[in-house]
Design a protein around this motif. Structure first.
Motif: not given
Lengths: 495, 495
Positions: A18-19, A21-22, A25-26, A233
């Motif tokens: 999940t991290l 994926g973050v 996104t950035l 992501l």
């Protein structure tokens, strides 16, 4: 391993995914949307998340879980033990001061490369590159002092691939490509596409083509970027970018098909297995095989050009382009200097030059100072062209400035895998090309997904490929395909 | 507090601020870019980061730092002790099970509200709303059982504001606005703007106007969103959104000016003090005062309309609109049902209705079941209109479904502060309106920044306002301004 421990592992790995994926996104935002003045802020955000990711991936509990997983017969748990174990050992093996030194060297290296490329002066980049090679060698030794350092680096991109295996395959490929290229060079050149296409309608066309191939835009986006890329992501969010130029329809369209290929691979990963590492891509080479398969095997085929010509006629009635013009322009071969502009025949020679030079740098048989001359000599030998300057020669690619040694081979691995996939698909689906010409790509996507994609990283990429296509000679498949398509267009036959 | 501890505090708080910037980027992406199928993935990302933020903000070390800061005379450290202490106590005071229950109730509440609004049936939302009120009351009691629960909730948005102070101010404002509205309603109506403007050129105009006011687009972006909003992500990254409709130039342009006002406030915060809490906005009301100041005091003024008319003539030569038409359309007063469509005279009455009802819900003098009738009765009394259904009445706003009780007052606080700022600026800058008419807004922005913005959250909002404008009666300032501008346009005078 008992179920409680397994659940803890899946929860922990799920958090890491999940991290990521973050972070993805950035990264996407940075390349498509972020205002220029946000550079420093974004750097702080990236640093914070990277530190957390490193903390989590080196969490000591993982060591215990890995021990408990030993000998587990369940295929998902076995794959998890292999994948997670590798990342864990790689991340824990490198001393913190080396991690910091490499991060700094990359950041300096990137700035030096930008400057050197602008001035077309390799000497300005050489000190940074020397340091990056040295630090990368130390990193490889820290991870595993018993293996060839280049193989240790390679593992990051294409686990399960040996240096000796690559060296042999790439040498055969190189020796098979050079006569084809020489034969083509003696024949009359095919015409390029000399027409202009309204950019706004091009964007609509790109969306139509990507969707027709099977890219799910409700779980993705298509944006513009100078250097097109795909960001996966997680489930339901796989974004692609492309470039649009009024006077170069095919370059942008090829980029869109290529990135849609990457994106369809990401969309087809087994997301239900989140938290087990199996939802990851199996390797960069395998990822690239999907993008190349769609871009080249399908996207530059005559039946696809026929389908595309009809789409073009509908959207650009003012431009008269027929299918055969498209087909010739798509498969025009040119001895160029720049990898990212290369056609299918020359592309792998560009990669092989880089592979051989990287290997020599890590073998210690080539010094950074001698790199430009070694580069130019190989371009003369393999491609028949001599770079007029460093900017269009040894400085053209960003990879080395970020210490991404071992990345380049994945491009050619992708082409090799794609060739065997193509040969297999042609054999198994007799009406393949009739379907493509009719714009029906569902069977192609289903073939790719069933064969390997839906397995994620359950097995290593070479094993997944073997399971998909059987025992095939990828080099021969690629050479046969190139001789067949380009040989026919240029009127040359394999001797 | 010694410098080493202070440095640790700043590093820790800086991490929290950076994490919030990441969360803000995800939030912006979700509302502008994210593909629809990514909803679940984004939920997992948000949950992960929220958990981390909560962990960090309740870190026990903060308790020690706060003790060490007690009695510190340095203004930044004093402000930090106050701001950080408040957040720390609020976050630690609420039991984990209540946090979870509220999160679930909000998520159910939002779904119920969507459904109820679609069917225009308050009864479908009532059970969720009852639960949200009940849980919010428990939350307020957990934070501070000795204060009015509504004041505890209010503190989240406008710290330093008392319920009794608000109640008195809002009652005076309400009693001053109703005669103005009644007088205007008896006069002939002003014409609306009846013209169509090409949407693409509108976007260019919005960028031009926002930049002219002082919004730095190199540290921001302008995108489209159904409900316009501003996201301040940190230094160099403050993004705004707006909506564009061909047949409603002024609504979209007002949104852009409003959001640019928020964004200029964010861009003017003292970013060099990152990690001290002082870079935060002082309050929602103060934030809103900036957006409202630009949107209304400047953006609906006659000199601004003159400047704008010239910009319109340049970009839309095919549409003939003069400054006076713009000025009248910008200041047309209508007794409407919907807050977000309201003009300057009626807007605060919409807010006061909500404030009074929220207060009654938390006083225990009003039950959720009786809310629609209480709502409708107040609309008849204050605005002279009766909602024909719940969708355009009590169900119109999203806030309550997210338990954002105490949020609404900040809108009117913003208008009150803005009025006193306007009166002060007019007095201090005699050629204000000549400058505005010439498109020179630099002095306006400099005034706002110097007065309060650059102090961030060094002092509480009411104190910052007092320091900026002196001891002024905000209610009287707002009434005088509205009577003067709208009274003149409608030909009514204050008795």
């Amino acid at each position: 391993m008992n179920d409680t421990s397994w659940d803890s592992l899946v929860e922990h790995v799920g958090r890491i995914e999940t991290l990521r994926g973050v972070m993805g996104t950035l990264g996407w935002d940075e390349q498509t949307m972020m205002p220029p003045k946000a550079q420093r802020l974004r750097g702080a955000q990236r640093a914070l998340l990277s530190r957390m990711e490193h903390e989590w991936i080196t969490d000591a509990r993982i060591g215990g879980w890995l021990e408990a997983l030993e000998g587990d017969a369940d295929p998902v748990r076995r794959a998890c033990a292999r994948n997670l174990g590798r990342t864990y050992r790689r991340e824990r093996g490198v001393p913190a001061e080396l991690v910091v030194a490499l991060a700094e060297a990359k950041s300096e290296g990137f700035a030096a490369w930008i400057d050197a490329k602008k001035r077309s002066d390799f000497a300005r980049f050489a000190p940074s590159l020397s340091r990056l090679v040295e630090l990368s060698r130390r990193r490889a030794d820290a991870i595993d002092p018993h293996r060839h350092p280049y193989e240790v680096l390679l593992e990051e991109f294409d686990p399960g691939t040996s240096v000796e295996g690559l060296r042999a395959m790439f040498a055969r490929l190189r020796d098979g490509l050079t006569p084809l290229l020489r034969a083509i060079a003696e024949r009359p050149q095919l015409p390029a596409l000399d027409a202009t296409f309204d950019p706004e309608r091009q964007t609509l066309l790109h969306r139509e083509v990507a969707a027709a191939l099977g890219y799910d835009l409700d779980g993705g986006r298509l944006d513009h970027a100078e250097h097109p890329f795909t960001t996966g992501l997680g489930e339901g969010d796989v974004r692609i970018t492309t470039h649009i130029r009024a006077d170069d329809l095919l370059s942008g369209l090829g980029a869109t098909i290529h990135e849609a290929g990457h994106a369809m691979y990401e969309q087809g990963l087994p997301h239900a297995l989140a938290g087990t590492t199996v939802t990851d891509a199996a390797s960069y080479g395998l990822h690239e095989s999907q993008s190349r398969f769609w871009e080249n095997f399908i996207g530059r085929s005559r039946p696809f050009c026929r389908w595309l010509a009809a789409r073009l006629a509908a959207r650009f009635p003012e431009v008269g382009v027929d299918a055969e013009q498209l087909y010739q322009a798509q498969n025009r071969v040119e001895r160029g200097l720049v990898r990212v502009e290369a056609d299918e025949v020359t592309y792998n020679l560009h990669v092989i030059v880089r592979f051989e030079l990287e290997l020599a740098l890590f073998d210690g048989t080539l010094s950074v100072a001698d790199l430009p001359e070694a580069w130019n000599a190989r371009y003369v030998e393999y491609l028949g062209v001599r770079p007029p300057n460093d900017a269009r020669g040894v400085l053209q690619d960003v990879h080395w400035s970020g210490a991404a040694f071992g990345y380049f081979p994945s491009y050619t691995l992708g082409n090799l895998y794609a060739a065997s996939l193509g040969a297999t698909l042609e054999r198994e689906l007799p009406d393949l090309w009739a379907r493509v010409e009719a714009g029906d790509f569902a069977h192609v996507l289903a073939f790719l997904r069933e064969r390997r994609n839906a397995h994620g990283h359950l097995e290593e990429a070479p094993d997944l490929v073997r399971a998909a296509v059987g025992e095939r000679d990828h080099v021969e498949d690629l050479l046969a395909y190139l001789w067949s398509r380009h040989g026919a267009l240029y009127g040359v036959t394999r001797s």
